[in-house]
Motif scaffolding. Structure first.
Motif, PDB file in Angstrom:
ATOM      1  N   TYR A  62      -7.817  11.194   1.349  1.00  0.00           N
ATOM      2  CA  TYR A  62      -7.448  12.046   2.257  1.00  0.00           C
ATOM      3  C   TYR A  62      -6.712  11.167   3.208  1.00  0.00           C
ATOM      4  O   TYR A  62      -6.832   9.904   3.251  1.00  0.00           O
ATOM      5  N   PRO A  63      -6.145  11.663   4.497  1.00  0.00           N
ATOM      6  CA  PRO A  63      -5.263  10.995   5.422  1.00  0.00           C
ATOM      7  C   PRO A  63      -6.152  10.307   6.047  1.00  0.00           C
ATOM      8  O   PRO A  63      -5.672   8.855   6.313  1.00  0.00           O
ATOM      9  N   ASN A  64      -7.513  10.694   6.549  1.00  0.00           N
ATOM     10  CA  ASN A  64      -8.387   9.365   7.186  1.00  0.00           C
ATOM     11  C   ASN A  64      -8.613   8.166   6.104  1.00  0.00           C
ATOM     12  O   ASN A  64      -8.810   7.249   6.955  1.00  0.00           O
ATOM     13  N   ASP A  65      -8.679   8.201   5.009  1.00  0.00           N
ATOM     14  CA  ASP A  65      -8.907   7.442   4.262  1.00  0.00           C
ATOM     15  C   ASP A  65      -7.772   6.264   4.261  1.00  0.00           C
ATOM     16  O   ASP A  65      -7.801   5.184   4.087  1.00  0.00           O
ATOM     17  N   ILE A  66      -6.685   6.732   4.126  1.00  0.00           N
ATOM     18  CA  ILE A  66      -5.186   5.872   4.312  1.00  0.00           C
ATOM     19  C   ILE A  66      -5.575   5.381   5.493  1.00  0.00           C
ATOM     20  O   ILE A  66      -5.095   4.031   5.896  1.00  0.00           O
ATOM     21  N   LEU A  67      -5.760   6.006   6.762  1.00  0.00           N
ATOM     22  CA  LEU A  67      -5.546   5.276   8.102  1.00  0.00           C
ATOM     23  C   LEU A  67      -6.935   4.001   8.031  1.00  0.00           C
ATOM     24  O   LEU A  67      -6.478   3.196   8.728  1.00  0.00           O
ATOM     25  N   SER A  68      -8.083   4.580   7.404  1.00  0.00           N
ATOM     26  CA  SER A  68      -9.067   3.378   7.514  1.00  0.00           C
ATOM     27  C   SER A  68      -8.697   2.103   6.587  1.00  0.00           C
ATOM     28  O   SER A  68      -8.832   1.019   7.102  1.00  0.00           O
ATOM     29  N   LEU A  69      -8.063   2.348   5.393  1.00  0.00           N
ATOM     30  CA  LEU A  69      -7.278   1.071   4.922  1.00  0.00           C
ATOM     31  C   LEU A  69      -6.333   0.600   5.820  1.00  0.00           C
ATOM     32  O   LEU A  69      -6.570  -0.811   5.794  1.00  0.00           O
ATOM     33  N   GLN A  70      -5.437   1.147   6.355  1.00  0.00           N
ATOM     34  CA  GLN A  70      -4.454   0.575   7.186  1.00  0.00           C
ATOM     35  C   GLN A  70      -5.149  -0.007   8.524  1.00  0.00           C
ATOM     36  O   GLN A  70      -4.633  -1.032   8.946  1.00  0.00           O
ATOM     37  N   ALA A  71      -6.371   0.501   8.867  1.00  0.00           N
ATOM     38  CA  ALA A  71      -6.797  -0.255  10.090  1.00  0.00           C
ATOM     39  C   ALA A  71      -7.362  -1.639   9.737  1.00  0.00           C
ATOM     40  O   ALA A  71      -7.568  -2.535  10.716  1.00  0.00           O
ATOM     41  N   THR A  72      -7.548  -1.881   8.456  1.00  0.00           N
ATOM     42  CA  THR A  72      -7.915  -3.220   8.080  1.00  0.00           C
ATOM     43  C   THR A  72      -7.287  -4.242   8.156  1.00  0.00           C
ATOM     44  O   THR A  72      -7.451  -5.460   8.034  1.00  0.00           O
ATOM     45  N   ILE A  73      -5.829  -3.790   8.573  1.00  0.00           N
ATOM     46  CA  ILE A  73      -4.972  -4.851   8.552  1.00  0.00           C
ATOM     47  C   ILE A  73      -5.110  -5.913   9.533  1.00  0.00           C
ATOM     48  O   ILE A  73      -5.040  -6.966   9.459  1.00  0.00           O
ATOM     49  N   LYS A  74      -5.739  -5.592  10.828  1.00  0.00           N
ATOM     50  CA  LYS A  74      -6.113  -6.434  11.630  1.00  0.00           C
ATOM     51  C   LYS A  74      -7.019  -7.652  11.521  1.00  0.00           C
ATOM     52  O   LYS A  74      -7.277  -8.782  11.965  1.00  0.00           O
ATOM     53  N   ASN A  75      -7.778  -7.468  10.237  1.00  0.00           N
ATOM     54  CA  ASN A  75      -8.591  -8.287   9.889  1.00  0.00           C
ATOM     55  C   ASN A  75      -7.930  -9.608   9.337  1.00  0.00           C
ATOM     56  O   ASN A  75      -8.521 -10.649   9.224  1.00  0.00           O
ATOM     57  N   PHE A  76      -6.696  -9.310   8.634  1.00  0.00           N
ATOM     58  CA  PHE A  76      -5.867 -10.134   8.115  1.00  0.00           C
ATOM     59  C   PHE A  76      -4.886 -10.982   9.329  1.00  0.00           C
ATOM     60  O   PHE A  76      -4.191 -11.537   8.804  1.00  0.00           O
ATOM     61  N   GLN A  77      -4.981 -10.412  10.377  1.00  0.00           N
ATOM     62  CA  GLN A  77      -4.185 -11.009  11.414  1.00  0.00           C
ATOM     63  C   GLN A  77      -4.943 -11.781  12.338  1.00  0.00           C
ATOM     64  O   GLN A  77      -4.750 -12.199  13.406  1.00  0.00           O
ATOM     65  N   GLN A  78      -6.185 -12.226  11.847  1.00  0.00           N
ATOM     66  CA  GLN A  78      -7.472 -12.583  12.535  1.00  0.00           C
ATOM     67  C   GLN A  78      -7.817 -14.162  11.744  1.00  0.00           C
ATOM     68  O   GLN A  78      -8.009 -14.059  10.853  1.00  0.00           O
ATOM     69  N   MET A  79      -7.905 -15.128  12.726  1.00  0.00           N
ATOM     70  CA  MET A  79      -8.118 -16.480  12.134  1.00  0.00           C
ATOM     71  C   MET A  79      -9.671 -16.377  11.596  1.00  0.00           C
ATOM     72  O   MET A  79      -9.809 -17.353  10.744  1.00  0.00           O
ATOM     73  N   SER A  80     -10.545 -15.741  12.272  1.00  0.00           N
ATOM     74  CA  SER A  80     -12.072 -16.105  12.061  1.00  0.00           C
ATOM     75  C   SER A  80     -12.238 -15.416  10.589  1.00  0.00           C
ATOM     76  O   SER A  80     -13.026 -15.879   9.853  1.00  0.00           O
ATOM     77  N   SER A  81     -11.279 -14.617   9.897  1.00  0.00           N
ATOM     78  CA  SER A  81     -11.596 -13.925   8.791  1.00  0.00           C
ATOM     79  C   SER A  81     -11.350 -15.161   7.675  1.00  0.00           C
ATOM     80  O   SER A  81     -12.038 -15.323   6.560  1.00  0.00           O
ATOM     81  N   ILE A  82     -10.329 -16.230   7.992  1.00  0.00           N
ATOM     82  CA  ILE A  82     -10.383 -17.271   7.140  1.00  0.00           C
ATOM     83  C   ILE A  82     -11.233 -18.318   7.347  1.00  0.00           C
ATOM     84  O   ILE A  82     -11.823 -18.908   6.399  1.00  0.00           O
ATOM     85  N   LEU A 105       0.811  -1.306  -0.031  1.00  0.00           N
ATOM     86  CA  LEU A 105      -0.202  -0.013  -0.160  1.00  0.00           C
ATOM     87  C   LEU A 105       0.971   1.495   0.014  1.00  0.00           C
ATOM     88  O   LEU A 105       0.221   2.326  -0.016  1.00  0.00           O
ATOM     89  N   ASN A 106       2.120   1.169  -0.042  1.00  0.00           N
ATOM     90  CA  ASN A 106       3.177   2.287   0.188  1.00  0.00           C
ATOM     91  C   ASN A 106       2.873   3.367  -0.922  1.00  0.00           C
ATOM     92  O   ASN A 106       3.000   4.604  -0.308  1.00  0.00           O
ATOM     93  N   ASP A 107       2.556   3.103  -1.907  1.00  0.00           N
ATOM     94  CA  ASP A 107       2.285   4.174  -2.997  1.00  0.00           C
ATOM     95  C   ASP A 107       1.032   4.947  -2.935  1.00  0.00           C
ATOM     96  O   ASP A 107       0.931   5.660  -3.751  1.00  0.00           O
ATOM     97  N   PHE A 108       0.020   4.360  -2.396  1.00  0.00           N
ATOM     98  CA  PHE A 108      -1.341   4.811  -2.137  1.00  0.00           C
ATOM     99  C   PHE A 108      -1.375   5.842  -1.161  1.00  0.00           C
ATOM    100  O   PHE A 108      -1.648   5.323   0.051  1.00  0.00           O
ATOM    101  N   LYS A 109      -1.277   7.005  -1.526  1.00  0.00           N
ATOM    102  CA  LYS A 109      -1.058   8.055  -0.489  1.00  0.00           C
ATOM    103  C   LYS A 109      -2.339   8.918  -0.721  1.00  0.00           C
ATOM    104  O   LYS A 109      -2.950   9.164  -1.750  1.00  0.00           O
ATOM    105  N   LYS A 110      -2.396   9.859   0.337  1.00  0.00           N
ATOM    106  CA  LYS A 110      -3.330  11.160   0.030  1.00  0.00           C
ATOM    107  C   LYS A 110      -3.039  12.073  -1.079  1.00  0.00           C
ATOM    108  O   LYS A 110      -1.781  11.861  -1.483  1.00  0.00           O
ATOM    109  N   GLY A 111      -4.156  12.484  -1.835  1.00  0.00           N
ATOM    110  CA  GLY A 111      -3.807  13.158  -2.740  1.00  0.00           C
ATOM    111  C   GLY A 111      -4.789  13.200  -3.928  1.00  0.00           C
ATOM    112  O   GLY A 111      -5.972  12.452  -3.631  1.00  0.00           O
TER     113      GLY A 111
END
Length: 270
Positions: free
Chosen positions: A219-239, A186-192
């Motif tokens: 916007y910055p909050n959009d990037i934060l929202s995307l990053q916040a979804t990382i926890k879903n991929f650290q959770q066994m229930s998603s699989i 996600l590094n290249d997808f930034k605010k702008g």
């Protein structure tokens, strides 16, 4: 007594009648043969939803297609392109394709292969546009998922029945690896400001029958929202659920009408 010769008049009327029959027949023939084709009209939603799946961005837009022609037609391909708006500093650019659509009858995403449209049929859906991960990326994601499964199995051994229904999270080391993997993608997808073009093809034609171009802001909050979804991929229930719970970033689209920008985007998508 003056005799009227009505034969020429009769012949002239007969000729006119035959000409009318021929013209009517030709009109009928051209209308229902040469003029018989599909004619697809489209309507695009002015909103987009963006989500991430192991760092792979999904762009989702609603469309409505109707066949107002005289024979069935087919949507065979949907292509799109997204890039940073500042052409002197292009941070992000990505070719994507419509690969899944939302089946409104059951509320489930399905592979987008060919969309058949009968005469007067309307197709309303949300198109999920994204790139499938490359082989190395897919292998890395699978390896992280396998490690997550092992972490969950090790953590749940000897646990209570209730723990079996409690989401199991990756251990610190695995969780860090998952986060690093996603953030790197996600590094290249930034605010702008961004530009986006979508092309829809029908009947296996080489040229799209409709092209739309838009701009949108991240916007910055959009990037934060995307990053916040990382926890879903650290959770066994998603699989276990068979799919990831991916919150979306909601953005507004502004249509681009300038021909030079549209042409520039069309060169990128092809």
């Amino acid at each position: 007594m003056i005799k009227l010769d009505i034969k020429p008049i009769f012949k002239s009327q007969t000729f006119t009648n035959w000409m009318l029959v021929i013209i009517g027949g030709l009109n009928f023939y051209f209308l229902f043969n040469f003029g018989s084709s599909d004619n697809l009209t489209t309507d695009f939603g002015d909103e987009m939803y963006i989500s991430q799946e192991f760092g792979n961005l999904h762009f989702i837009q609603s469309i409505s297609v109707k066949n107002i022609g005289k024979k069935p037609g087919f949507i065979t391909k949907i292509k799109a392109f997204v890039r940073t708006k500042d052409s002197e500093r292009v941070i992000y650019k990505n070719k994507i394709e419509g690969r899944r659509y939302l089946d409104l009858s059951v509320g489930v995403e399905k592979p987008l292969l060919v969309i058949p449209l009968a005469v007067n049929e309307v197709f309303n859906t949300s198109i999920n546009l994204y790139n499938p991960p490359g082989r190395l990326e897919e292998d890395s994601a699978n390896a992280l998922n396998l490690q997550l499964i092992k972490d969950s199995e090790n953590g749940s051994r000897g646990g209570s029945i209730m723990q079996a229904f409690t989401p199991q999270f990756a251990r610190k080391g695995t969780a860090d690896k998952i986060e690093h993997f996603i953030l790197a993608r996600l590094n290249d997808f930034k605010k702008g400001e961004y530009e986006y073009i979508i092309e829809i093809f029908k009947d296996d034609e080489d040229e799209p029958f409709v092209v739309k171009a838009y701009s949108f802001s991240i916007y910055p909050n959009d990037i934060l929202s995307l990053q916040a979804t990382i926890k879903n991929f650290q959770q066994m229930s998603s699989i276990n659920a068979g799919k990831f719970n991916r919150p979306y970033v909601h953005i507004r689209l502004t249509e681009i009408l300038k021909p030079d920008i549209i042409e520039s985007l069309k060169k990128e998508v092809n």
